[in-house]
Motif scaffolding. Sequence first.
Motif, PDB file in Angstrom:
ATOM      1  N   PHE A  28       0.832  -1.202   0.000  1.00 11.42           N
ATOM      2  CA  PHE A  28       0.000   0.000   0.000  1.00 11.42           C
ATOM      3  C   PHE A  28       0.865   1.249   0.000  1.00 11.42           C
ATOM      4  O   PHE A  28       0.508   2.267  -0.584  1.00 11.42           O
ATOM      5  CB  PHE A  28      -0.933   0.004   1.211  1.00 11.42           C
ATOM      6  CG  PHE A  28      -1.993  -1.049   1.143  1.00 11.42           C
ATOM      7  CD1 PHE A  28      -2.992  -0.981   0.174  1.00 11.42           C
ATOM      8  CD2 PHE A  28      -2.012  -2.108   2.029  1.00 11.42           C
ATOM      9  CE1 PHE A  28      -3.973  -1.944   0.097  1.00 11.42           C
ATOM     10  CE2 PHE A  28      -2.986  -3.080   1.960  1.00 11.42           C
ATOM     11  CZ  PHE A  28      -3.973  -3.003   0.996  1.00 11.42           C
ATOM     12  N   GLY A 170      -9.956   3.744  -1.679  1.00 16.46           N
ATOM     13  CA  GLY A 170      -9.823   3.734  -0.226  1.00 16.46           C
ATOM     14  C   GLY A 170      -8.375   3.691   0.240  1.00 16.46           C
ATOM     15  O   GLY A 170      -8.090   3.507   1.419  1.00 16.46           O
ATOM     16  N   ASP A 172      -6.181   5.936   0.631  1.00 13.54           N
ATOM     17  CA  ASP A 172      -5.747   6.996   1.549  1.00 13.54           C
ATOM     18  C   ASP A 172      -6.008   6.610   3.008  1.00 13.54           C
ATOM     19  O   ASP A 172      -5.497   7.239   3.917  1.00 13.54           O
ATOM     20  CB  ASP A 172      -6.473   8.311   1.222  1.00 13.54           C
ATOM     21  CG  ASP A 172      -7.977   8.161   1.312  1.00 13.54           C
ATOM     22  OD1 ASP A 172      -8.504   7.136   0.823  1.00 13.54           O
ATOM     23  OD2 ASP A 172      -8.642   9.056   1.860  1.00 13.54           O
ATOM     24  N   MET A 173      -6.833   5.553   3.205  1.00 14.81           N
ATOM     25  CA  MET A 173      -7.183   5.172   4.575  1.00 14.81           C
ATOM     26  C   MET A 173      -6.312   4.039   5.114  1.00 14.81           C
ATOM     27  O   MET A 173      -6.494   3.586   6.244  1.00 14.81           O
ATOM     28  CB  MET A 173      -8.661   4.757   4.649  1.00 14.81           C
ATOM     29  CG  MET A 173      -9.643   5.891   4.424  1.00 14.81           C
ATOM     30  SD  MET A 173      -9.254   7.336   5.439  1.00 14.81           S
ATOM     31  CE  MET A 173      -9.573   6.666   7.080  1.00 14.81           C
ATOM     32  N   VAL A 174      -5.353   3.581   4.320  1.00 14.39           N
ATOM     33  CA  VAL A 174      -4.539   2.438   4.742  1.00 14.39           C
ATOM     34  C   VAL A 174      -3.841   2.720   6.071  1.00 14.39           C
ATOM     35  O   VAL A 174      -3.945   1.947   7.028  1.00 14.39           O
ATOM     36  CB  VAL A 174      -3.492   2.073   3.665  1.00 14.39           C
ATOM     37  CG1 VAL A 174      -2.551   1.014   4.196  1.00 14.39           C
ATOM     38  CG2 VAL A 174      -4.174   1.578   2.412  1.00 14.39           C
ATOM     39  N   GLY A 176      -4.412   5.096   8.316  1.00 19.20           N
ATOM     40  CA  GLY A 176      -5.365   5.343   9.397  1.00 19.20           C
ATOM     41  C   GLY A 176      -5.897   4.036   9.973  1.00 19.20           C
ATOM     42  O   GLY A 176      -5.920   3.839  11.188  1.00 19.20           O
ATOM     43  N   CYS A 177      -6.318   3.117   9.083  1.00 21.23           N
ATOM     44  CA  CYS A 177      -6.858   1.833   9.535  1.00 21.23           C
ATOM     45  C   CYS A 177      -5.784   1.017  10.235  1.00 21.23           C
ATOM     46  O   CYS A 177      -6.042   0.360  11.250  1.00 21.23           O
ATOM     47  CB  CYS A 177      -7.423   1.050   8.353  1.00 21.23           C
ATOM     48  SG  CYS A 177      -8.934   1.759   7.680  1.00 21.23           S
ATOM     49  N   PHE A 178      -4.569   1.068   9.686  1.00 14.91           N
ATOM     50  CA  PHE A 178      -3.459   0.321  10.287  1.00 14.91           C
ATOM     51  C   PHE A 178      -3.178   0.816  11.700  1.00 14.91           C
ATOM     52  O   PHE A 178      -3.085   0.030  12.647  1.00 14.91           O
ATOM     53  CB  PHE A 178      -2.207   0.460   9.409  1.00 14.91           C
ATOM     54  CG  PHE A 178      -1.027  -0.312   9.908  1.00 14.91           C
ATOM     55  CD1 PHE A 178      -0.897  -1.659   9.628  1.00 14.91           C
ATOM     56  CD2 PHE A 178      -0.041   0.308  10.657  1.00 14.91           C
ATOM     57  CE1 PHE A 178       0.192  -2.378  10.083  1.00 14.91           C
ATOM     58  CE2 PHE A 178       1.054  -0.408  11.119  1.00 14.91           C
ATOM     59  CZ  PHE A 178       1.165  -1.753  10.833  1.00 14.91           C
ATOM     60  N   LEU A 179      -3.078   2.130  11.869  1.00 18.73           N
ATOM     61  CA  LEU A 179      -2.757   2.695  13.183  1.00 18.73           C
ATOM     62  C   LEU A 179      -3.883   2.420  14.178  1.00 18.73           C
ATOM     63  O   LEU A 179      -3.635   2.130  15.350  1.00 18.73           O
ATOM     64  CB  LEU A 179      -2.495   4.194  13.066  1.00 18.73           C
ATOM     65  CG  LEU A 179      -1.288   4.584  12.200  1.00 18.73           C
ATOM     66  CD1 LEU A 179      -1.125   6.090  12.144  1.00 18.73           C
ATOM     67  CD2 LEU A 179      -0.012   3.926  12.697  1.00 18.73           C
TER      68      LEU A 179
END
Lengths: 251, 103
Positions: A28, A170, A172-174, A176-179
């Motif tokens: 990603f 989606g 750009d959310m990688v 954010g979701c990971f954290l």
Amino acid sequence: MSVASYSYKLQPRKVRLEFFRLLPISLFVVAFGAAFGLAATQKGLPPLDAILMSTTVFAGASQFAAIDMWGNQVSVLPLIAVVFAINSRHLLMGASLYPMLKDVSPGRRYGLLLLLTDANWAVSAQDYQNGKRNLEVILGGGLVLWLAWIVGTWLGVYFGGLLQNPKSLGLDMVLGCFLLAMALGGKKSPRVLVAWTVAGLASLAAWQWLPPNTHVVVGALAGGAIGFFWLEHQGTEATDETAAAEEGAAQ
Amino acid sequence: MTIETTTTGILALIAIMTVVTLATRFGGVFIMSFVRISPRIESFINTMASSVLIAIIVPMAFSGDTGAVAALAVTAALMLAFRKPLPAIGAGIAAAGLVRYWV
């Protein structure tokens, strides 16, 4: 503790393991890098310079912000301020690893920090919360993330048209979701939940009213303050003693 | 003070960004090497560490579009239910893509 003994030995096998553990998320990162490469060339940054920037700076959000300020000339002080503000979270991230980093020699310590970034730090910090010391992920995971960022930038610079709109997928959310997954996988106690609430509210307030890009540091310090004043009650006597000793020292 | 984006100018700008970023990577650890780690400081560090994550995510959710909110909500729900990071992250990203496709 004696200065010369550094008890933490990095295990090469574990470094390789962590390299491959962060390989999926790195794919990603390639997509992000491509988006950066494309944005950089569109702003007139020569291809090799864009790749050089990704190689030496290796901090995505601040690179996007710098590219936003790009033109025939660039104001130096605003550039420094923006890059510092966005990357100031590294200060806290590095500090949080200090209990482990103090056990490796200064050369290795600062060498590891060259590769410090959000994703590998989040894994290491979460492992530490769960009682595992994992600096190998900073090295192995950091390497794969760094390579992915460079390769992605290179792809974006030369074949930018491939990925015009990563947002629609989606991508750009990688991060954010990971954290978020890392945060929720950690240890949760009433104390931590209170700290998170305070951190969330403080970061929102800073985001609303303070200068741009200060919200991460403000929120994190506010959450940390809860930890500072509210100690976990394990071995109450020892804690009370230190608290008393500290009070004594303060007077 | 401004720097022209000539060949050398660009290199100077990249060098400035590199040094500033490096200072943030090194600075926290450098300062900590002068601090004695008491239980209180350790407690501060540990709470601060996970608060960094929250302080990144919460404003992201509030400033983001429906897709961003859906991604974070799905990731949070799956993570709390199954505690498996990769499926939770994958489903979150897919949720953002789907919501943006429909809305």
